[in-house]
Design a protein around this motif. Structure first.
Motif, PDB file in Angstrom:
ATOM      1  N   PRO A 159      -9.615 -96.326  83.860  1.00 28.35           N
ATOM      2  CA  PRO A 159      -7.935 -95.716  83.439  1.00 28.35           C
ATOM      3  C   PRO A 159      -6.968 -96.452  82.564  1.00 28.35           C
ATOM      4  O   PRO A 159      -6.462 -97.639  83.685  1.00 28.35           O
ATOM      5  CB  PRO A 159      -7.710 -94.995  84.214  1.00 28.35           C
ATOM      6  N   LEU A 200       9.218 -95.572  81.326  1.00 28.45           N
ATOM      7  CA  LEU A 200       8.688 -94.649  82.633  1.00 28.45           C
ATOM      8  C   LEU A 200       9.266 -96.208  83.542  1.00 28.45           C
ATOM      9  O   LEU A 200       9.661 -95.868  84.740  1.00 28.45           O
ATOM     10  CB  LEU A 200       6.637 -95.388  82.882  1.00 28.45           C
ATOM     11  N   MET A 210       0.428 -88.156  83.472  1.00 36.07           N
ATOM     12  CA  MET A 210       2.096 -89.021  83.606  1.00 36.07           C
ATOM     13  C   MET A 210       2.953 -89.040  83.210  1.00 36.07           C
ATOM     14  O   MET A 210       4.156 -88.514  83.710  1.00 36.07           O
ATOM     15  CB  MET A 210       1.739 -90.537  83.793  1.00 36.07           C
ATOM     16  N   LEU A 222       0.032-100.299  84.676  1.00 39.43           N
ATOM     17  CA  LEU A 222       1.755 -99.909  85.212  1.00 39.43           C
ATOM     18  C   LEU A 222       1.238-100.928  86.173  1.00 39.43           C
ATOM     19  O   LEU A 222       1.873-101.529  86.958  1.00 39.43           O
ATOM     20  CB  LEU A 222       0.841 -98.692  85.292  1.00 39.43           C
ATOM     21  N   VAL A 223       0.044-101.226  87.132  1.00 37.28           N
ATOM     22  CA  VAL A 223      -0.034-101.598  88.208  1.00 37.28           C
ATOM     23  C   VAL A 223       0.251-103.679  87.807  1.00 37.28           C
ATOM     24  O   VAL A 223       0.394-103.930  88.868  1.00 37.28           O
ATOM     25  CB  VAL A 223      -1.812-101.991  89.135  1.00 37.28           C
ATOM     26  N   LEU A 224      -0.495-103.303  86.874  1.00 38.42           N
ATOM     27  CA  LEU A 224      -0.465-105.336  86.189  1.00 38.42           C
ATOM     28  C   LEU A 224       0.969-105.588  85.277  1.00 38.42           C
ATOM     29  O   LEU A 224       0.770-106.323  86.787  1.00 38.42           O
ATOM     30  CB  LEU A 224      -1.424-105.283  84.597  1.00 38.42           C
ATOM     31  N   ILE A 280       4.913 -96.714  91.794  1.00 36.07           N
ATOM     32  CA  ILE A 280       4.564 -98.466  91.749  1.00 36.07           C
ATOM     33  C   ILE A 280       5.484 -98.702  91.478  1.00 36.07           C
ATOM     34  O   ILE A 280       5.827-100.169  90.713  1.00 36.07           O
ATOM     35  CB  ILE A 280       3.241 -98.002  90.860  1.00 36.07           C
ATOM     36  N   THR A 287     -12.432 -91.081  85.055  1.00 36.71           N
ATOM     37  CA  THR A 287     -12.564 -91.677  83.402  1.00 36.71           C
ATOM     38  C   THR A 287     -14.239 -91.947  83.398  1.00 36.71           C
ATOM     39  O   THR A 287     -14.528 -91.985  82.468  1.00 36.71           O
ATOM     40  CB  THR A 287     -11.534 -92.964  83.748  1.00 36.71           C
ATOM     41  N   ALA A 293       3.470-103.912  87.977  1.00 35.69           N
ATOM     42  CA  ALA A 293       3.899-104.196  88.646  1.00 35.69           C
ATOM     43  C   ALA A 293       4.047-105.348  88.908  1.00 35.69           C
ATOM     44  O   ALA A 293       4.496-105.970  90.194  1.00 35.69           O
ATOM     45  CB  ALA A 293       3.436-102.772  89.743  1.00 35.69           C
ATOM     46  N   ILE A 294       2.733-105.579  88.872  1.00 37.99           N
ATOM     47  CA  ILE A 294       2.161-107.077  90.087  1.00 37.99           C
ATOM     48  C   ILE A 294       3.029-108.373  89.243  1.00 37.99           C
ATOM     49  O   ILE A 294       3.221-109.421  89.707  1.00 37.99           O
ATOM     50  CB  ILE A 294       0.901-107.141  90.445  1.00 37.99           C
ATOM     51  N   LEU A 344      -3.753 -97.155  80.542  1.00 33.89           N
ATOM     52  CA  LEU A 344      -2.281 -97.077  81.910  1.00 33.89           C
ATOM     53  C   LEU A 344      -2.313 -97.024  82.934  1.00 33.89           C
ATOM     54  O   LEU A 344      -1.350 -97.801  82.624  1.00 33.89           O
ATOM     55  CB  LEU A 344      -1.354 -95.554  80.786  1.00 33.89           C
ATOM     56  N   PRO A 345      -3.064 -96.075  84.191  1.00 33.57           N
ATOM     57  CA  PRO A 345      -2.531 -96.484  85.405  1.00 33.57           C
ATOM     58  C   PRO A 345      -3.217 -98.570  85.213  1.00 33.57           C
ATOM     59  O   PRO A 345      -2.113 -98.580  86.093  1.00 33.57           O
ATOM     60  CB  PRO A 345      -3.136 -95.960  85.981  1.00 33.57           C
ATOM     61  N   ILE A 346      -3.998 -98.646  85.136  1.00 39.16           N
ATOM     62  CA  ILE A 346      -4.214-100.111  84.862  1.00 39.16           C
ATOM     63  C   ILE A 346      -2.760-100.707  83.818  1.00 39.16           C
ATOM     64  O   ILE A 346      -2.416-102.028  85.406  1.00 39.16           O
ATOM     65  CB  ILE A 346      -5.763-100.448  84.698  1.00 39.16           C
ATOM     66  N   LEU A 381      -5.874 -94.184  91.833  1.00 46.08           N
ATOM     67  CA  LEU A 381      -5.751 -95.008  90.888  1.00 46.08           C
ATOM     68  C   LEU A 381      -7.551 -94.940  90.976  1.00 46.08           C
ATOM     69  O   LEU A 381      -8.227 -95.165  89.641  1.00 46.08           O
ATOM     70  CB  LEU A 381      -5.706 -96.784  91.078  1.00 46.08           C
ATOM     71  N   TYR A 406       8.167-107.928  84.938  1.00 45.75           N
ATOM     72  CA  TYR A 406       8.775-107.088  83.673  1.00 45.75           C
ATOM     73  C   TYR A 406       9.284-107.808  82.513  1.00 45.75           C
ATOM     74  O   TYR A 406       9.984-108.178  82.212  1.00 45.75           O
ATOM     75  CB  TYR A 406       9.884-106.137  83.990  1.00 45.75           C
ATOM     76  N   MET A 455       9.339 -99.020  83.217  1.00 41.23           N
ATOM     77  CA  MET A 455       8.203-100.619  83.313  1.00 41.23           C
ATOM     78  C   MET A 455       8.549-101.313  82.792  1.00 41.23           C
ATOM     79  O   MET A 455       7.264-102.603  82.157  1.00 41.23           O
ATOM     80  CB  MET A 455       7.052-100.158  83.675  1.00 41.23           C
ATOM     81  N   TYR A 495       1.500 -91.171  91.282  1.00 44.14           N
ATOM     82  CA  TYR A 495       1.880 -92.430  90.856  1.00 44.14           C
ATOM     83  C   TYR A 495       2.360 -93.094  90.009  1.00 44.14           C
ATOM     84  O   TYR A 495       2.834 -94.204  90.775  1.00 44.14           O
ATOM     85  CB  TYR A 495      -0.112 -92.754  90.108  1.00 44.14           C
TER      86      TYR A 495
END
Lengths: 338, 532
Positions: free
Chosen positions: B371, B466, A274, B377-379, A293, A314, B381-382, B373-375, A307, B385, B468, A289
């Protein structure tokens, strides 16, 4: 419990984890405040028009129905309708864009991983046979240094010197600073291949620089452990050359660990890409992604689909590592003990 | 059961710490790491003294301190071309009268330094406009700047013609019978270059008229009572007024300031008796004052401060300094929380065993399989910040490895004979846990704590990079994020002063923790101990 039972148990646990992740993913977006299609509505719209928009993104139904549809959608890998849903930004099916982006990302990661392993393992072997020399110390130092160096900083550094600085002093781009291919794309297969390779050189080099020291250190430590074993002593006592000892005896016994490590590092690389994609402006799934987001109205279908792919990769590779370790190393064969 | 720390225990601990320090002080790498860390802690502790700007000044919505991507001030010693770049300069200029005021105008100095012009038309004896010219000059000895700003304020009184109205009883309305005590005035500002070219950069009609036609005649008289001007040359309208394209304000400024020498700002103030609906104010009533403050002329520097400015014109050095506290805070807080969670889960799991152990270890398995890093980022975003949230989620994803390690250690410790003997002599579970198990965990936990910090710092920097991260705090990752967003490492800017310091700061701070962790690991981990 034999091998079969063990396999079934691991796969079941993996599927359970996958289910947990995608359910969490679903509920996080359901729980987040506001109607996800709200920003598409304008005050002048009629009820029917608003309903049409909701139907288009599938948010008009009750949550359990949405959930079942969501699971079905993900399980089909976007091969049948609804093709991972409709992107809020482009209003196109997510699948259409996903596969070419994923293939480019995998190309980037595959070349980086292979390069890092080849370079890292060979340096590790070289260093292990020369323990305590300056080379050994410097490789250890580089390993420590890359542990403390943020990925994006190395990439910024590369971008700064190899693209911007050379452009400023010499007036040419020896490496491109953005995208997978030139525009317009060159004619013919080989020129296209060369073009993509040219675009990939810098990102792949950065990824290799970041990860090769890890491989070198890992191989070195593994080999050092092995080189103290009795059978190595025996091999040396037989009068075998150092080279033969290293390649024929020592290396053979660390294969399982290295293969397992490959499987274990793939997920980290996939998500780590990423950052690389963002810095180099490569339109892979990682950049998609983040772009989807980090905006005020996250593009849920895209985020959910990517995701899902991340989670699948993973979990799959973790499972693979488990199996490979058991299958390749005769000492840890499940069921052998009983 | 007695858990209080006795004198004896304290003595033992003092001895242990002393011994640890003795070992540590012989470890070169560890000492190097410690010195770097102390330097960062010093900067973080005294950040308001070390930084040159207050924290609000580097917030991304604050006014800029110099031009965008201004180089550091000291680059002047590198080459004469760089020394030629203008530093950030503010000229506070006082007006001087160019001509002796024509009859009808009296100039005096106000108490707060402003110039006051009293206008009395009857002294001049004519209804014709009279003008006074004011000059102020400054020496500009650098290469052309990209943006300049003119700022001053003025007051005119009375603001408009005062009507003399008479109530007409029969027709039932106010009838204007005349006007009194008034004048009209007009301000015009020109910028005159050393070679004599005059640029009409501003007049009062310009904004009120809202047409940016450079050929508009100043046919209007001001109706404004007071006002101020703060004009940045990078507004497109000024470029249009002076005959450039709307996107060429930089070219305009560079053309105006293309030669070095004495630049003059010229103010023209014109008075005439007021007018109202065709009725001219009688000469003896046409009086009033205009006061004008001194003018602040800002040259937005292309060289500024210790480390120049970023793409938003904010001081890089101050951001770098403020970033150290946030990075240390996030790194250490996340590491402490995650280590604590790791110890808690590890000990509970290893000590209690059974179903608790099984379920906790399955949880660890699940978390390790995510995974990350993606999770994250989701957390973010929700969940928003904020710095606190970032610390929490970094910590929540960081304890799994440690808990596994501690669990296995506890499992092996439980089988030790001295633990068994403690049990058999009647010690409770809690006592054994604190007295015998925990002290053996501390070395592992310490090493882990130190080695977790760089991971957390890099993760936070990555999130900020990024886009975030917490938007209200100046972090190193965010500096690089803005540098990327504003083209800091594109060939046009090449802002090494903005790009490399934050990256190197992250690297060195992390390196210090890695060094210290390496040294601690060597000391507390008996397997790695070298023979001396």
């Amino acid at each position: 419990m034999g091998l079969k039972g063990y396999l079934i148990k691991r796969v079941a646990i993996a599927l359970f984890i996958l289910w947990v992740v995608i359910t969490l993913n679903f509920y996080i977006f359901i729980l987040s405040p506001g109607d996800p299609t709200h920003y598409l509505m304008s005050p002048g719209m009629t009820q029917e028009q608003e309903q049409l928009i909701r139907e288009m993104f599938g948010v008009d139904e009750p949550i359990p129905v949405q959930y079942v549809k969501y699971i079905k959608n993900l399980m089909s890998f976007g091969l049948i309708p609804p093709y991972f849903g409709v992107s809020h930004q482009t209003h196109e099916y997510v699948t259409d864009e996903l596969w070419w982006r994923l293939s480019f990302t995998l190309l980037l990661l595959g070349s980086a991983e292979i390069g890092a392993i080849i370079i890292g393992v060979s340096i590790g072997m070289l260093v292990a046979s020369r323990r305590g020399t300056k080379l050994d110390v410097s490789v250890m130092g580089v390993g420590l240094f890359t542990y403390a160096l943020p990925t994006f900083f190395i990439e910024i550094f590369a971008l700064y010197f190899f693209v911007s600085y050379i452009h400023q002093t010499a007036g040419v781009y020896i490496f491109p600073s953005t995208s997978w291919t030139s525009y317009p794309r060159p004619e013919g297969f080989l020129p296209q291949l060369a073009d993509i390779a040219w675009h990939l050189t810098l990102p792949v080099a950065c990824l290799i620089i970041i990860s090769f020291a890890y491989w070198a250190l890992y191989t070195r430590n593994m080999l050092l452990d092995v080189l103290t074993q009795d059978y190595i002593l025996t091999a040396r006592a037989k009068g075998l050359g150092e080279r033969a000892v290293l390649f024929k005896h020592a290396l053979k016994s660390i294969y399982p660990q290295i293969v397992t490590m490959i499987a274990l590092t793939v997920p980290g690389l996939v998500t780590g890409a990423m950052i690389t994609e963002t810095v180099f402006g490569l339109e892979g799934i990682g950049k998609w992604y983040i772009d989807s987001i980090s905006i005020a109205n996250p593009d849920y279908p895209v985020v959910e689909a990517i995701l899902f792919i991340y989670a699948t990769l993973t979990i799959l590779f973790n499972l693979l590592a488990d199996f490979l370790y058991g299958a390749l190393d005769p000492r840890i064969r499940v069921g052998a003990r009983k | 059961m007695k858990l209080g720390i006795s004198k004896h225990t304290r003595k033992i601990w003092a001895k242990r710490i002393k011994g640890f320090w003795l070992d540590f002080s012989h470890n070169t790498i560890g000492i190097v790491g410690l010195i770097i860390l102390i330097a960062f802690i010093f900067v973080a502790a005294f950040q308001s003294f070390v930084a040159t700007c207050p924290p609000e000044a580097v917030f991304y919505r604050s006014p800029r301190q110099a031009d965008e991507y201004a180089m550091p001030e000291w680059v002047g010693i590198l080459s004469p071309t760089l020394a030629d770049l203008p530093p950030q300069t503010v000229y506070m200029l006082n007006w001087t009268e160019q001509n002796s005021p024509p009859p009808g105008i009296n100039a005096t100095m106000g108490t707060t330094g402003q110039l006051i012009f009293r206008y009395n038309a009857s002294e001049g004896g004519s209804a014709e406009p009279v003008s006074v010219y004011l000059n102020t000059s400054f020496n500009y000895l650098y290469a052309p700047m990209r943006i300049f700003t003119v700022k001053f304020d003025w007051t005119g009184s009375p603001d408009q013609v005062t009507e003399i109205k008479v109530w007409n009883k029969y027709l039932r309305f106010w009838e204007v019978k005349g006007a009194t005590g008034s004048m009209n005035y007009m301000l015009k500002l020109n910028l005159i270059t050393p070679n004599g070219t005059s640029y009409p950069i501003w007049d009062q009609n310009w904004y009120t008229n809202s047409t940016f036609d450079p050929h508009t005649k100043p046919a209007f008289w001001s109706k404004k009572y007071n006002g101020y001007l703060e004009m940045h040359s990078n507004i497109g309208e000024l470029a249009v007024k002076l005959g450039y394209g709307v996107s060429q304000p930089v070219k305009m400024a560079q053309d105006i300031f293309s030669s070095k020498g004495l630049y003059t700002l010229q103010m023209e103030i014109t008075f005439k008796p007021g007018e109202l609906e065709g009725i001219t104010v009688p000469l003896e009533n046409a009086t009033g004052t205009v006061s004008l403050s001194n003018v602040k002329f800002t040259v937005w520097g292309l060289r500024y401060g210790i480390l120049g400015t970023d793409g938003l014109g904010h001081d890089c050095w101050s951001q770098l300094v403020y970033g150290s506290r946030i990075s240390l805070l996030i790194g250490i807080a996340a590491a402490v929380i995650s280590t604590f969670m790791g110890i808690l889960v590890g000990i509970t799991s290893g000590y209690l065993g059974g179903a608790v152990d099984e379920s906790l270890m399955r949880l660890v398995d699940i978390l390790l399989c995510l995974p990350m890093l993606p999770i994250l980022l989701v957390l973010i975003a929700i969940g928003g910040y904020s710095t606190f949230w970032v610390i929490v989620i970094i910590a929540v994803f960081g304890w799994q490895g440690l808990s596994r390690l501690i669990r296995s250690t506890v499992l092996s410790l439980r089988e030790m004979t001295y633990v068994e003997s403690a049990f058999s002599s009647g010690a409770s579970k809690t006592y054994v846990m604190f007295r015998h198990i925990l002290p053996n965990i501390i070395p592992i936990a310490t090493t882990n704590l130190v080695l977790q910090v760089p991971g957390a710092i890099i993760l936070e920097a990555t999130l900020s990079f990024l886009g975030m991260g917490d938007p209200t705090s100046p972090t190193w990752g965010k500096m690089l994020y803005f540098a990327r967003e504003t083209g800091g490492f594109q060939p046009t800017h090449m802002a090494w002063w903005d790009v490399f310091p934050p990256g190197l700061a992250i690297t060195f701070l992390c390196l210090s923790f890695v060094f210290i962790g390496h040294a601690v690991d060597e000391i507390v981990n008996p397997r790695l101990r070298r023979r001396r």
